[in-house]
Design a protein around this motif. Structure first.
Motif, PDB file in Angstrom:
ATOM      1  N   GLY A  35       2.705  -3.850  36.362  1.00  0.00           N
ATOM      2  CA  GLY A  35       2.184  -3.480  35.052  1.00  0.00           C
ATOM      3  C   GLY A  35       3.116  -3.755  33.859  1.00  0.00           C
ATOM      4  N   MET A  36       4.460  -4.427  34.041  1.00  0.00           N
ATOM      5  CA  MET A  36       5.666  -4.821  33.323  1.00  0.00           C
ATOM      6  C   MET A  36       5.243  -6.267  32.815  1.00  0.00           C
ATOM      7  N   ASP A  37       5.408  -6.707  31.588  1.00  0.00           N
ATOM      8  CA  ASP A  37       5.101  -8.058  31.050  1.00  0.00           C
ATOM      9  C   ASP A  37       6.431  -8.593  31.613  1.00  0.00           C
ATOM     10  N   ALA A  38       6.244 -10.021  31.771  1.00  0.00           N
ATOM     11  CA  ALA A  38       7.259 -10.719  32.193  1.00  0.00           C
ATOM     12  C   ALA A  38       8.533 -10.782  31.191  1.00  0.00           C
ATOM     13  N   GLU A 114       3.766  -0.280  29.107  1.00  0.00           N
ATOM     14  CA  GLU A 114       4.143  -0.642  30.401  1.00  0.00           C
ATOM     15  C   GLU A 114       4.654   0.736  31.146  1.00  0.00           C
ATOM     16  N   ALA A 115       4.542   1.761  30.199  1.00  0.00           N
ATOM     17  CA  ALA A 115       4.860   3.233  31.037  1.00  0.00           C
ATOM     18  C   ALA A 115       3.988   3.414  31.989  1.00  0.00           C
ATOM     19  N   ARG A 116       4.423   4.188  33.002  1.00  0.00           N
ATOM     20  CA  ARG A 116       3.513   4.608  34.358  1.00  0.00           C
ATOM     21  C   ARG A 116       4.225   5.892  34.710  1.00  0.00           C
ATOM     22  N   GLY A 118       6.661   8.036  36.610  1.00  0.00           N
ATOM     23  CA  GLY A 118       7.734   7.818  37.281  1.00  0.00           C
ATOM     24  C   GLY A 118       8.611   6.663  36.456  1.00  0.00           C
ATOM     25  N   ARG A 119       7.701   5.935  35.370  1.00  0.00           N
ATOM     26  CA  ARG A 119       8.479   4.915  34.604  1.00  0.00           C
ATOM     27  C   ARG A 119       7.920   5.156  33.184  1.00  0.00           C
ATOM     28  N   PRO A 120       9.000   6.206  32.570  1.00  0.00           N
ATOM     29  CA  PRO A 120       8.615   6.498  31.118  1.00  0.00           C
ATOM     30  C   PRO A 120       8.892   5.281  30.301  1.00  0.00           C
ATOM     31  N   ALA A 121       8.256   5.222  29.238  1.00  0.00           N
ATOM     32  CA  ALA A 121       8.740   4.466  27.910  1.00  0.00           C
ATOM     33  C   ALA A 121      10.203   4.537  27.975  1.00  0.00           C
ATOM     34  N   TYR A 122      11.031   3.274  27.577  1.00  0.00           N
ATOM     35  CA  TYR A 122      12.271   3.345  27.373  1.00  0.00           C
ATOM     36  C   TYR A 122      12.780   2.277  26.300  1.00  0.00           C
ATOM     37  N   ALA A 123      13.491   2.702  25.246  1.00  0.00           N
ATOM     38  CA  ALA A 123      13.933   1.570  24.284  1.00  0.00           C
ATOM     39  C   ALA A 123      15.305   1.521  24.514  1.00  0.00           C
ATOM     40  N   GLY A 124      15.779   0.414  24.725  1.00  0.00           N
ATOM     41  CA  GLY A 124      17.218   0.076  25.010  1.00  0.00           C
ATOM     42  C   GLY A 124      18.025  -0.037  23.503  1.00  0.00           C
TER      43      GLY A 124
END
Length: 175
Positions: A35-38, A114-116, A118-124
């Motif tokens: 579900g992540m963009d390349a 892209e969040a799912r 177990g994989r929350p949105a995250y801004a670096g």
């Protein structure tokens, strides 16, 4: 990396540098990336200042994205000490690498879409990662030789806290 010396001599010089960034991934590289963009490879260029004092070498380097993939920058400072002679040498060193928030967000961020579970949105955010490295050189006839570079990096929390990163250190090398 390719470089062209703009000014100076072997002991102290400024060069323009260009390099590929092979860092990339696709969602089919791992189930954790589904579900992540390349994230794509890119090309970077910038400046490098090198100062040699006897066996010591100090280097400052900064590059920016040329292809608009991550739109960020990366900079580093490194200090090395060279043991050996012309034919065989080993140079341990230490440094720190800074990556801009755009760079960290592109490669380690998780966009809201892209969040799912177990994989929350995250801004670096911008990151400072220290490292240790060693360079080994063996010279053969003429200008021919063998070069090896090994590096161990400790990732800044801005990178290691990403939900798509599962460790706090990395190893890399070139032969």
């Amino acid at each position: 990396q390719a470089q062209y010396r703009l000014w100076g001599d072997r002991a102290f010089h400024l060069a323009v540098v260009a390099q590929p960034r092979f860092q990339s991934y696709r969602e089919d590289d791992s189930p954790a990336l589904e579900g992540m963009d390349a994230r794509r490879m890119t090309a970077e260029a910038g400046l490098q200042l090198t100062r040699r004092l006897g066996p010591w070498t100090y280097q400052l380097r900064g590059v920016t994205d040329l292809l608009g993939r991550h739109d960020g920058q990366e900079a580093s400072a490194e200090l090395n000490y060279r043991f050996g002679g012309r034919r065989l040498s080993v140079s341990p060193g230490a440094g720190v690498e800074w990556a801009s928030d755009a760079f960290v967000d592109y490669y380690y961020g998780v966009r809201p879409g892209e969040a799912r579970p177990g994989r929350p949105a995250y801004a670096g955010k911008a990151a400072w990662s220290p490292y240790l490295a060693v360079v080994g050189r063996v010279r053969f006839a003429g200008n021919w030789g063998l070069f090896a570079y090994l590096r161990h990096s400790w990732l800044d929390d801005s990178i290691s806290d990403s939900p798509i990163v599962d460790r706090g250190t990395t190893y890399s090398g070139i032969l």
